[in-house]
Design a protein around this motif. Structure first.
Motif, PDB file in Angstrom:
ATOM      1  N   SER A  25      39.846  57.344  55.843  1.00  0.00           N
ATOM      2  CA  SER A  25      40.220  55.942  55.694  1.00  0.00           C
ATOM      3  C   SER A  25      40.649  55.654  54.263  1.00  0.00           C
ATOM      4  CB  SER A  25      39.016  55.058  56.049  1.00  0.00           C
ATOM      5  OG  SER A  25      39.253  53.733  55.705  1.00  0.00           O
ATOM      6  N   SER A  26      41.691  54.834  54.133  1.00  0.00           N
ATOM      7  CA  SER A  26      42.177  54.505  52.797  1.00  0.00           C
ATOM      8  C   SER A  26      41.244  53.539  52.075  1.00  0.00           C
ATOM      9  CB  SER A  26      43.582  53.905  52.893  1.00  0.00           C
ATOM     10  OG  SER A  26      43.528  52.699  53.622  1.00  0.00           O
ATOM     11  N   ALA A  27      40.289  52.964  52.793  1.00  0.00           N
ATOM     12  CA  ALA A  27      39.357  52.034  52.169  1.00  0.00           C
ATOM     13  C   ALA A  27      38.271  52.829  51.450  1.00  0.00           C
ATOM     14  CB  ALA A  27      38.739  51.113  53.211  1.00  0.00           C
ATOM     15  N   ASN A  28      38.294  52.792  50.139  1.00  0.00           N
ATOM     16  CA  ASN A  28      37.314  53.462  49.309  1.00  0.00           C
ATOM     17  C   ASN A  28      36.092  52.554  49.207  1.00  0.00           C
ATOM     18  OD1 ASN A  28      35.828  54.468  47.150  1.00  0.00           O
ATOM     19  ND2 ASN A  28      37.637  54.985  45.955  1.00  0.00           N
ATOM     20  N   LYS A  29      34.910  53.144  49.164  1.00  0.00           N
ATOM     21  CA  LYS A  29      33.681  52.348  49.085  1.00  0.00           C
ATOM     22  C   LYS A  29      33.693  51.405  47.885  1.00  0.00           C
ATOM     23  CE  LYS A  29      28.679  52.885  48.952  1.00  0.00           C
ATOM     24  NZ  LYS A  29      28.409  51.939  47.931  1.00  0.00           N
ATOM     25  N   ASP A  30      34.299  51.819  46.782  1.00  0.00           N
ATOM     26  CA  ASP A  30      34.328  50.992  45.582  1.00  0.00           C
ATOM     27  C   ASP A  30      35.578  50.123  45.499  1.00  0.00           C
ATOM     28  OD1 ASP A  30      31.907  52.018  44.699  1.00  0.00           O
ATOM     29  OD2 ASP A  30      32.890  53.734  43.764  1.00  0.00           O
ATOM     30  N   GLU A  31      36.395  50.155  46.514  1.00  0.00           N
ATOM     31  CA  GLU A  31      37.659  49.420  46.496  1.00  0.00           C
ATOM     32  C   GLU A  31      37.450  47.989  46.980  1.00  0.00           C
ATOM     33  OE1 GLU A  31      41.095  48.379  45.587  1.00  0.00           O
ATOM     34  OE2 GLU A  31      40.725  50.517  45.347  1.00  0.00           O
ATOM     35  N   ILE A  32      37.699  47.043  46.114  1.00  0.00           N
ATOM     36  CA  ILE A  32      37.540  45.641  46.492  1.00  0.00           C
ATOM     37  C   ILE A  32      38.867  44.984  46.833  1.00  0.00           C
ATOM     38  CG2 ILE A  32      35.419  45.337  45.187  1.00  0.00           C
ATOM     39  CD1 ILE A  32      37.068  43.862  43.050  1.00  0.00           C
ATOM     40  N   ASN A  33      39.979  45.639  46.499  1.00  0.00           N
ATOM     41  CA  ASN A  33      41.279  45.032  46.762  1.00  0.00           C
ATOM     42  C   ASN A  33      41.492  44.837  48.256  1.00  0.00           C
ATOM     43  OD1 ASN A  33      41.609  45.305  44.037  1.00  0.00           O
ATOM     44  ND2 ASN A  33      43.516  46.436  44.141  1.00  0.00           N
ATOM     45  N   GLY A  34      42.112  43.713  48.592  1.00  0.00           N
ATOM     46  CA  GLY A  34      42.436  43.442  49.983  1.00  0.00           C
ATOM     47  C   GLY A  34      42.112  42.009  50.348  1.00  0.00           C
ATOM     48  N   ASP A  61      44.914  43.712  42.158  1.00  0.00           N
ATOM     49  CA  ASP A  61      44.541  44.491  40.973  1.00  0.00           C
ATOM     50  C   ASP A  61      44.087  43.621  39.803  1.00  0.00           C
ATOM     51  OD1 ASP A  61      44.929  46.982  42.108  1.00  0.00           O
ATOM     52  OD2 ASP A  61      47.030  47.067  41.504  1.00  0.00           O
ATOM     53  N   ALA A  62      44.732  42.492  39.580  1.00  0.00           N
ATOM     54  CA  ALA A  62      44.402  41.666  38.414  1.00  0.00           C
ATOM     55  C   ALA A  62      44.284  40.187  38.759  1.00  0.00           C
ATOM     56  CB  ALA A  62      45.466  41.853  37.330  1.00  0.00           C
ATOM     57  N   ARG A  63      44.244  39.874  40.067  1.00  0.00           N
ATOM     58  CA  ARG A  63      44.212  38.469  40.466  1.00  0.00           C
ATOM     59  C   ARG A  63      43.365  38.304  41.714  1.00  0.00           C
ATOM     60  NH1 ARG A  63      49.530  35.155  42.376  1.00  0.00           N
ATOM     61  NH2 ARG A  63      49.563  36.889  43.815  1.00  0.00           N
ATOM     62  N   ILE A  64      42.636  37.179  41.754  1.00  0.00           N
ATOM     63  CA  ILE A  64      41.861  36.777  42.925  1.00  0.00           C
ATOM     64  C   ILE A  64      42.440  35.460  43.400  1.00  0.00           C
ATOM     65  CG2 ILE A  64      39.614  36.016  43.781  1.00  0.00           C
ATOM     66  CD1 ILE A  64      38.329  37.792  41.619  1.00  0.00           C
ATOM     67  N   ILE A  65      42.707  35.367  44.707  1.00  0.00           N
ATOM     68  CA  ILE A  65      43.224  34.132  45.290  1.00  0.00           C
ATOM     69  C   ILE A  65      42.227  33.663  46.341  1.00  0.00           C
ATOM     70  CG2 ILE A  65      45.140  33.041  46.511  1.00  0.00           C
ATOM     71  CD1 ILE A  65      46.834  35.510  45.572  1.00  0.00           C
ATOM     72  N   GLU A  66      41.734  32.437  46.176  1.00  0.00           N
ATOM     73  CA  GLU A  66      40.854  31.823  47.168  1.00  0.00           C
ATOM     74  C   GLU A  66      41.706  30.870  47.996  1.00  0.00           C
ATOM     75  OE1 GLU A  66      36.523  31.472  45.102  1.00  0.00           O
ATOM     76  OE2 GLU A  66      38.008  30.000  44.461  1.00  0.00           O
ATOM     77  N   ILE A  67      41.678  31.046  49.311  1.00  0.00           N
ATOM     78  CA  ILE A  67      42.427  30.182  50.220  1.00  0.00           C
ATOM     79  C   ILE A  67      41.403  29.507  51.125  1.00  0.00           C
ATOM     80  CG2 ILE A  67      44.201  30.067  52.003  1.00  0.00           C
ATOM     81  CD1 ILE A  67      45.246  32.778  50.841  1.00  0.00           C
ATOM     82  N   SER A  77      42.976  35.082  37.292  1.00  0.00           N
ATOM     83  CA  SER A  77      43.130  36.450  36.813  1.00  0.00           C
ATOM     84  C   SER A  77      41.726  36.990  36.544  1.00  0.00           C
ATOM     85  CB  SER A  77      43.995  36.502  35.556  1.00  0.00           C
ATOM     86  OG  SER A  77      43.405  35.752  34.533  1.00  0.00           O
ATOM     87  N   TYR A  78      41.584  38.302  36.595  1.00  0.00           N
ATOM     88  CA  TYR A  78      40.269  38.909  36.358  1.00  0.00           C
ATOM     89  C   TYR A  78      40.457  40.353  35.920  1.00  0.00           C
ATOM     90  CZ  TYR A  78      40.214  42.045  40.388  1.00  0.00           C
ATOM     91  OH  TYR A  78      40.475  43.067  41.260  1.00  0.00           O
ATOM     92  N   TYR A  79      39.387  40.901  35.388  1.00  0.00           N
ATOM     93  CA  TYR A  79      39.310  42.342  35.199  1.00  0.00           C
ATOM     94  C   TYR A  79      37.908  42.775  35.596  1.00  0.00           C
ATOM     95  CZ  TYR A  79      36.922  41.553  30.712  1.00  0.00           C
ATOM     96  OH  TYR A  79      36.042  41.163  29.735  1.00  0.00           O
ATOM     97  N   ARG A  80      37.794  44.041  35.969  1.00  0.00           N
ATOM     98  CA  ARG A  80      36.531  44.557  36.472  1.00  0.00           C
ATOM     99  C   ARG A  80      35.948  45.558  35.494  1.00  0.00           C
ATOM    100  NH1 ARG A  80      35.584  47.696  42.276  1.00  0.00           N
ATOM    101  NH2 ARG A  80      33.387  48.150  41.923  1.00  0.00           N
ATOM    102  N   ASN A 103      32.895  49.461  52.998  1.00  0.00           N
ATOM    103  CA  ASN A 103      34.265  49.358  53.486  1.00  0.00           C
ATOM    104  C   ASN A 103      34.582  48.017  54.140  1.00  0.00           C
ATOM    105  OD1 ASN A 103      34.904  51.919  52.597  1.00  0.00           O
ATOM    106  ND2 ASN A 103      34.445  52.880  54.546  1.00  0.00           N
ATOM    107  N   PHE A 104      33.578  47.350  54.709  1.00  0.00           N
ATOM    108  CA  PHE A 104      33.836  46.143  55.480  1.00  0.00           C
ATOM    109  C   PHE A 104      33.092  44.910  55.002  1.00  0.00           C
ATOM    110  CE2 PHE A 104      34.373  49.855  58.226  1.00  0.00           C
ATOM    111  CZ  PHE A 104      35.708  49.711  58.542  1.00  0.00           C
TER     112      PHE A 104
END
Length: 119
Positions: A25-34, A61-67, A77-80, A103-104
């Motif tokens: 799966s392309s979803a990495n455990k540490d991957e928060i993007n999506g 990668d550098a932005r969080i959008i709340e809808i 904008s953010y950095y980790r 992952n989920f």
């Protein structure tokens, strides 16, 4: 008969090796993007707000959008750095802490409360 058994054996071995080449799966455990569905917000007083299906948090990668219910949208904008997201809101930098991630599921501690998010 020997020929058929030999061909079946070769085919079986080929399938085993081919399955090993399929990427995981392309979803990495540490991957928060999506795109994450905001299911619930848990507040410090132990109360909760369960939200409908229109509330989404998109992490890039550098932005969080709340809808929120497709009516309002906020982008930050953010950095980790490890498990801390340093989110810029206006002139302030606010910490959002990753409490748990797989992952989920993602639990983020924000100044508002703990966001319970699902992919």
């Amino acid at each position: 008969m020997k020929y058929i058994l030999k061909m079946l054996s070769v085919t079986f071995l080929f399938l085993i090796f081919a399955l090993g080449c399929i990427p995981k799966s392309s979803a990495n455990k540490d991957e928060i993007n999506g795109k994450w569905q905001l299911i619930e917000v848990q507040y410090e007083d132990d109360s909760s707000n369960f939200l409908d299906g229109g509330n989404v948090v998109v992490i890039e990668d550098a932005r969080i959008i709340e809808i929120f219910s497709n009516q309002s949208r906020k982008a930050y904008s953010y950095y980790r750095d490890d498990n801390i997201l340093y989110v810029t809101s206006g002139d302030e930098i606010i910490e959002w802490k990753i409490l748990s991630l797989d992952n989920f599921n993602l639990h983020l501690k924000t100044p508002i409360g703990v966001y319970i998010l699902k992919r």
